[in-house]
Design an enzyme around this catalytic site. Structure first.
Site, PDB file in Angstrom:
ATOM      1  N   VAL A 290       0.828  -1.197   0.000  1.00  0.00           N
ATOM      2  CA  VAL A 290       0.000   0.000   0.000  1.00  0.00           C
ATOM      3  C   VAL A 290       0.866   1.252   0.000  1.00  0.00           C
ATOM      4  CG1 VAL A 290      -1.726   1.306   1.291  1.00  0.00           C
ATOM      5  CG2 VAL A 290      -1.917  -1.177   1.126  1.00  0.00           C
ATOM      6  N   ALA A 291       2.002   1.199   0.710  1.00  0.00           N
ATOM      7  CA  ALA A 291       2.886   2.358   0.788  1.00  0.00           C
ATOM      8  C   ALA A 291       3.457   2.725  -0.576  1.00  0.00           C
ATOM      9  CB  ALA A 291       4.021   2.086   1.765  1.00  0.00           C
ATOM     10  N   ASP A 337      -8.013  23.634 -41.561  1.00  0.00           N
ATOM     11  CA  ASP A 337      -8.825  24.263 -42.584  1.00  0.00           C
ATOM     12  C   ASP A 337      -8.264  25.659 -42.840  1.00  0.00           C
ATOM     13  OD1 ASP A 337     -10.946  24.648 -44.335  1.00  0.00           O
ATOM     14  OD2 ASP A 337     -12.214  25.516 -42.780  1.00  0.00           O
ATOM     15  N   ASP A 655     -14.311  24.462 -39.094  1.00  0.00           N
ATOM     16  CA  ASP A 655     -15.525  25.142 -38.637  1.00  0.00           C
ATOM     17  C   ASP A 655     -16.775  24.664 -39.359  1.00  0.00           C
ATOM     18  OD1 ASP A 655     -14.970  26.149 -41.094  1.00  0.00           O
ATOM     19  OD2 ASP A 655     -14.909  28.253 -40.502  1.00  0.00           O
ATOM     20  N   ASP A 659     -15.916  19.478 -42.011  1.00  0.00           N
ATOM     21  CA  ASP A 659     -14.775  19.176 -41.149  1.00  0.00           C
ATOM     22  C   ASP A 659     -15.112  18.159 -40.064  1.00  0.00           C
ATOM     23  OD1 ASP A 659     -12.948  21.149 -42.284  1.00  0.00           O
ATOM     24  OD2 ASP A 659     -14.285  22.628 -41.421  1.00  0.00           O
ATOM     25  N   GLU A 724      11.711   5.745   2.717  1.00  0.00           N
ATOM     26  CA  GLU A 724      10.852   4.926   3.579  1.00  0.00           C
ATOM     27  C   GLU A 724      11.301   3.471   3.610  1.00  0.00           C
ATOM     28  OE1 GLU A 724       6.974   7.583   2.197  1.00  0.00           O
ATOM     29  OE2 GLU A 724       7.257   5.519   1.519  1.00  0.00           O
ATOM     30  N   THR A 754       1.708  14.130   4.404  1.00  0.00           N
ATOM     31  CA  THR A 754       2.662  15.227   4.200  1.00  0.00           C
ATOM     32  C   THR A 754       3.083  15.411   2.749  1.00  0.00           C
ATOM     33  OG1 THR A 754       4.528  13.745   4.725  1.00  0.00           O
ATOM     34  CG2 THR A 754       3.530  14.968   6.553  1.00  0.00           C
TER      35      THR A 754
END
Length: 935
Positions: A290-291, A337, A655, A659, A724, A754
């Protein structure tokens, strides 16, 4: 009238265009008087409403749940379950809370973006004037059916594919379908024209009437129109996971393997080296798994994307999906375009040719041989009678008018065609006002434009009672109608072959430069020769023996910001390919002018050529500079898909309706918000609310920044894992003689407490200098690279491990070690030692979060305290540490306690050396490698 449409279902509107009107009436069971209300109601039930059906959107529930079912989300759900099984209920709840908060945040961001996009959508015209029951009535466009006869005038949007049965000076803007910026002239006579949708007697849904009036019979409505067919093609495209989604899934698998591998290793070592019981070893191993799961990855990615979306919104770019921001960062090719995207979709005259002089049109006036004929509001045309005549004819032989809205602050609106609007504006620059001129010379008759003679004429009454015939049109057709004299102010002189050749050459030169020309001529009829009946003045009698005045050359100008945007794309190694429905000559010249291609000799592939090209030939063609012109909708799709097959990440802009399929197929579709059609916006991933191409470049920078920030986050969270893990390794290698310097709950405090807020601050980091000078990252590169692993584990991580282990032994040293044994588990000395190890990791991370803000650039170059979120994060993690040390409830849960002044002196001395050691490394790297590349 028949009760059902008897037409052949296999016939297309293009087939009907070739047939006489009577045959169309017969097939559709209608007449010039239109349908009855009863018949229209039956057909509405038969064919359905006249509307473009939207693709079915994902339900709100599915959209919400998808944020909790990604691979990383599943890993967090499982991680929470493991924590609960291991007896750490608080930890499990915390992990699940992180997952829930992130999912809700992601859904909210995407929902907000979608709501904003929906508000932009411009629907098709609401009402149409239709002939029902023998009279003209107004109905909603959704009620229009095949066989209906309806009227149109300038400014109207066309509501169905239809055949004209009456037309007067009608011009239709079909750019939404074809990309062609010049309006098509329409008439009741069949003429196939050039290119797709060019039939003279057909009009199409989704287009707009620019000038004139007309009456048409509806041939197709709703999804059976050309507009609807393209929309249907767009909706058939399936959703594909973004590159970022795929990369995050890959990263999750990698980190899962690492975490599980470490867990298994620690489980085995705990049993066979430390001789821990199996149950205790299992809990210890689960805690380590989990860490090593990066619980903050999804929140950081989401926050980084969301902040990119917010920054883009401020720059007028609305992103509908968060992942689209990062996808833009990987873009290697932009298929753009032309009309309305690279150009302003506003014809502008920039040259005037007269037989005696040529003028450049710049800013607010004209320049000839360096002489400024107009500056501001001061007109100097006294010595330019020929120019004055051309301007007056351009203004008076014109159906376009300027309309000022109710708000004087709003810009005036031009009602008419872009070409005529350009002529009006040209005249205004010379101080010639069309409305004032029409009062002085009122129009008494008009000879409307048609595609055969390619001219338009007006007859205006002169103050002395005579008539002036004003003519504008194609030069080639105009010359044959001109007399043998030229206008020379108050006199005339003979027109020579040299004059005609000069005019033709000028037209050709303008065409080669991508300009379109419009010739202007006139003839005066003395008052005593004006016939009593003006109907006697026909095209043949009026448009002959004309005096050629000159010609105006015009073009759709490039957007001012496009030049810098194109340069930035080239600097970033992003290729731009123009894909337009416009002519090859215009496309080539515009592309060369704005720098998309290096010269106007670049290869142009037309739609006809493209249709005959194999995929292999097209792929080979992409190896050189290339422009596509006169392409059909399905061909744009072919271009995008071929590029994707070649491994390109493609952004497609546009536009128009044409397209939309390409927008949907592309990795990132970018639609124009102002001029864009509803279908284009619906298909796109991003909508530019100001139609500014430069916003795409800003989006690409944001995308690259997002990816870079995710790597910085990874580096940061992974390096703490080393700090760790090493103390636990010491515990295992010493066979338990060294008590665990960090408990599992303390390790998880770092990961979920932290480290979290400073890490989120990294997700908000601004772009590093020079990020847009680098090429797009290769698709073979990944988030978890060798460089990331090296910096995280071998460099930052080992520094943190040495410091944290040093802090642990320092506390024991103060308590008499090595003469006294290391403090045993459960004693006050042990609590102080583990608290010190935890504090050392946190203080190292305070320095490392600053170090991770840049890859190789000095942090001072981007501002040491410029990232407010990181500054807050450092303060928060310090406050969390103080709470862990002194809050009784937290002391019990995490086995922590207060530190003495000696330990605090040790801690305070940690950040600065760690920070400056990294600054030294970056300086050495910069000296060896001046320009860094995207990892």
């Amino acid at each position: 009238m028949s009760e059902q449409v008897q037409r052949d279902a296999k016939k297309t509107p293009q087939d009907y265009a070739k047939e006489p009107v009577a045959s169309v009436y017969n097939d559709f069971g209608t007449s010039a008087a239109g349908l009855t209300s009863d018949e229209a109601a039956k057909r509405l039930r038969q064919y359905g409403p006249n509307e473009i059906q939207k693709s079915k959107k994902q339900s709100q529930l599915k959209a919400f749940l998808k944020n909790f079912t990604s691979l990383m989300a599943w890993l967090l759900w499982v991680g929470g379950i493991i924590a609960v099984v291991a007896g750490m209920m608080e930890l499990g709840i915390a992990i699940w809370a992180v997952n829930i908060i992130n999912g809700v945040f992601s859904f909210w961001q995407e929902h907000a973006a979608q709501k904003a996009t929906d508000s932009l959508m411009k629907m098709l015209p609401t009402y149409v004037n239709v002939h029902r029951d023998g009279q003209l009535t107004q109905i909603e466009t959704t009620e229009l059916v095949p066989g209906d006869v309806f009227d149109l005038q300038a400014g109207d949007a066309v509501s169905a594919d239809a055949m004209l049965i009456q037309a007067s000076s009608m011009q239709v803007d079909q750019s939404a379908l074809t990309g062609e910026s010049v309006p098509e002239s329409k008439s009741v006579d069949y003429d196939p024209g050039e290119g797709q949708f060019a039939e003279a007697n057909l009009i199409y849904e989704g287009t707009n009437v620019g000038a004139g009036t007309g009456t048409a019979v509806a041939l197709a409505t709703g999804m059976t129109t050309e507009f609807g067919k393209i929309a249907q093609l767009t909706q058939q495209q399936t959703h594909q996971d973004s590159p970022l989604t795929l990369e995050l899934n890959r990263l999750t698998r990698q980190l899962s393997i690492i975490a599980i591998g470490i867990g298994i290793l620690f489980f085995v070592l705990a049993i066979f080296v430390v001789k821990y019981p199996v149950a205790k070893s299992f809990i210890f191993a689960l805690g380590m798994i989990v860490a090593f799961i990066p619980e903050g990855l999804l929140p950081t990615v989401t926050l980084s994307l969301a902040q990119g979306v917010q920054r883009m919104a401020k720059k007028h770019a609305l992103v509908k999906d968060l992942n689209s921001v990062e996808t833009l960062g990987e873009t290697t090719v932009i298929c753009s375009d032309k009309t309305g995207t690279l150009t302003q979709n506003q014809m502008t005259v920039n040259h005037i040719w007269l037989p005696f002089r040529e003028y450049g049109v710049k800013g607010t006036g004209y320049v000839a041989n360096g002489k400024i004929l107009r500056r501001g509001h001061h007109v100097h045309l006294e010595d330019e009678p020929e120019l004055k005549t051309l301007l007056e004819i351009s203004a008076i032989d014109n159906d376009t008018r300027v309309q000022q809205g109710n708000d004087p602050k709003e810009a005036p609106k031009l009602l008419g065609t872009p070409t005529e609007a350009a002529m009006i504006i040209m005249a205004e620059k010379g101080g010639v006002n069309a409305d004032e001129l029409n009062k002085q010379m009122p129009r008494v008759k008009e000879l409307t434009f048609d595609s055969v003679r390619k001219r338009m004429s007006t007859l205006n009454k002169l103050p002395d009672g005579g008539l002036r015939i004003n003519v504008k049109g194609s030069l080639g057709d105009m010359l044959s109608q001109c007399s043998d004299v030229l206008d020379k102010g108050e006199t005339v002189r003979p027109i020579t072959d040299a004059d005609k050749k000069a005019a033709i050459k000028a037209e050709q030169d303008y065409a080669e430069s991508g300009l379109r020309t419009l010739a202007v001529a006139y003839r005066d009829i003395p008052a005593d020769q004006v016939p009593a009946n003006l109907d006697d003045l026909t095209v043949d009698t009026c448009e002959s023996n004309l005096i050629l005045v000159g010609q105006a050359a015009m073009a759709d100008p490039a957007r001012p910001e496009i030049f810098q945007a194109v340069k930035e794309c080239h600097d970033a190694s992003i290729r731009i390919i123009m894909v337009t429905g416009d002519s090859p000559v215009v496309a080539r010249n515009v592309a060369a002018q704005i720098g998309i291609v290096s010269s106007n000799q670049a290869r142009v592939i037309t739609g006809t050529e493209l249709a005959d090209m194999s995929k292999d030939d097209l792929k080979a063609a992409f190896k050189e500079e290339l422009i596509f012109a006169r392409v059909a909708p399905e061909q744009k799709y072919k271009i995008v898909s071929t590029l994707q097959e070649m491994g390109e990440i493609v952004a497609s802009t546009g536009d128009g309706v044409n397209d939309a399929p390409a927008l949907k197929k592309a990795n990132i579709g970018v639609a124009m918000g102002v001029t864009g059609t509803d279908v284009a916006k619906d298909a796109a991933d991003m909508v530019l609310t100001d139609d500014n191409f430069a916003s795409i470049v800003a989006a690409i920078e944001e995308g690259r920044t997002v990816y870079s920030n995710i790597q910085k986050f990874l580096t940061y969270i992974l390096n703490s894992n080393v700090g760790e893990a090493i103390p636990s390794v010491l515990f295992l290698l010493s066979r338990g003689l060294i008590p665990l310097p960090l408990t599992v709950m303390q390790i998880l405090t770092i990961d979920l407490g932290t480290d979290m807020i400073p890490a989120l601050g990294l997700g908000a980091e601004r772009a590093e200098p020079g990020i847009m000078k680098e090429p797009p990252r290769a698709q073979t590169s990944h988030l978890l690279t060798k460089n990331v692993l090296w910096r995280a584990f071998a460099w930052y991580g080992m520094i943190g491990a040495v410091v944290s282990a040093g802090g642990y032994f320092f506390v024991n040293y103060l308590n008499g070690w090595p003469s006294v044994a290391l403090a045993a588990d459960g004693t006050k000395g042990y609590i102080t030692a583990t608290t010190m190890t935890l504090a050392c990791v946190i203080f190292v991370q305070m320095a490392n979060v600053m170090n991770c803000r840049t890859r190789n650039a000095s942090v001072f170059s981007i501002g040491l305290w410029k990232n407010f979120k990181i500054n807050v994060g450092i303060v928060v993690e310090f406050l969390i540490l103080i709470a862990l040390m002194h809050a009784p409830i937290l002391q019990d849960v995490f086995q922590t306690g207060p530190l003495h002044w000696q330990e605090w002196v040790f801690l305070v001395c940690i950040p600065l050396p760690v920070f400056f050691i990294e600054e030294l490394r970056k300086k050495i790297v910069r000296g060896r490698q001046p320009s860094t590349q995207v990892e």
